[in-house]
Design an enzyme around this catalytic site. Sequence first.
Site, PDB file in Angstrom:
ATOM      1  N   LYS A  73       0.845  -1.207   0.000  1.00  0.00           N
ATOM      2  CA  LYS A  73       0.000   0.000   0.000  1.00  0.00           C
ATOM      3  C   LYS A  73       0.876   1.252   0.000  1.00  0.00           C
ATOM      4  O   LYS A  73       0.562   2.242  -0.661  1.00  0.00           O
ATOM      5  CB  LYS A  73      -0.937  -0.011   1.216  1.00  0.00           C
ATOM      6  N   GLN A 100      -5.367  -2.266   9.004  1.00  0.00           N
ATOM      7  CA  GLN A 100      -5.010  -3.566   8.421  1.00  0.00           C
ATOM      8  C   GLN A 100      -5.537  -4.695   9.313  1.00  0.00           C
ATOM      9  O   GLN A 100      -5.256  -4.725  10.505  1.00  0.00           O
ATOM     10  CB  GLN A 100      -3.485  -3.654   8.272  1.00  0.00           C
ATOM     11  N   ASP A 153     -11.910   1.229   2.759  1.00  0.00           N
ATOM     12  CA  ASP A 153     -12.160  -0.209   2.612  1.00  0.00           C
ATOM     13  C   ASP A 153     -13.655  -0.479   2.413  1.00  0.00           C
ATOM     14  O   ASP A 153     -14.043  -1.581   2.037  1.00  0.00           O
ATOM     15  CB  ASP A 153     -11.691  -0.961   3.871  1.00  0.00           C
TER      16      ASP A 153
END
Length: 285
Positions: free
Chosen positions: A49, A92, A115
């Site tokens: 990322k 995460q 997300d």
Amino acid sequence: MAILIDGKQLAIDVRTRIKEATAKLPRRPGLAVILVGEDPASQVYVRNKEKDCIHCGFAGQTFRMEDCSEEELLALIERLNKNENIDGILVQLPLPAHINERRILEAIDPDKDVDAFHPANVGRMVVGKPVLLPCTPAGVMEMFHAYGIDLAGKHCVVVGRSNIVGKPMGLLMLREDATVTFCHSKTPDLAACTREADVLVVAAGRQGLISADMVKEGAVVIDVAMNRDPETGKFTGDVLFDEVEKKASYITPVPGGVGPMTRAILMQNVYAAARHHMGLDTEEE
Ligand code: NAP
């Protein structure tokens, strides 16, 4: 022989578009990534990322914590929610067991939830309002569009019903007028369902689950799974690629299929969130 859907190349195309569009923005989009613990796979995902942010011209910031309490994590998210230079916040997963994952994900401002796991965003997706879309299913939809695969009237079968892949995958295909069937571990005759699929999306996380006899001739087969082969240590999907590619019309490889697109859509979501925060998003709420 099936046409290979090249997720790697599509992802490069998406990132190139974002990079060019980002250069025209009044400020750089900002992504904050929070990593708690030392899970090796998570470390790799976070590094990827960071690379993607650099490539797209974003200001990426990673918060690495060996350990922290739920309250400390909530306080960090609260600070990032208020920070005007941060457009996207990503925690995460998985989180250590002592932290309530749901509580953390729901603390993220839905406008910064790149997300798209927040229930407010899930609800907006269900009713068809403009929203950031979950990266993996949105990446698969991009593949359909890029390869001219029209879902209208097709029977699409999704194997898996998780909140991050299976369920939103089916909903996005429904939005494009597919007839959708969800299968899961309690489906009594999986093969009978998958054989009916014009489009088969597999996200079970069970290596070798889908063999050629479970696939209709000419079906589009998308393998979302990423299983670590216990013998070779390499990533493999749920679909027995070598035999299924002889029967399918289109197929995704693992690796190089859905995975790179998931990464690219995350960047697309950060860019979209940034435009929204900059008041450049003209889409009706
Ligand atoms: P998950 O939360 O474990 O969900 C797996 C789903 O598959 C569940 O709904 C489960 O049914 C179903 N399932 C398991 N075994 C089955 C079987 N034998 N027959 C039919 N259905 C079965 O996993 P996930 O987070 O959705 O991820 C799925 C896979 O995709 C994993 O391999 C993951 O690593 C991969 N993934 C890849 C990407 C990417 O970017 N490529 C992104 C996310 C996930 P129940 O609900 O009944 O338990």
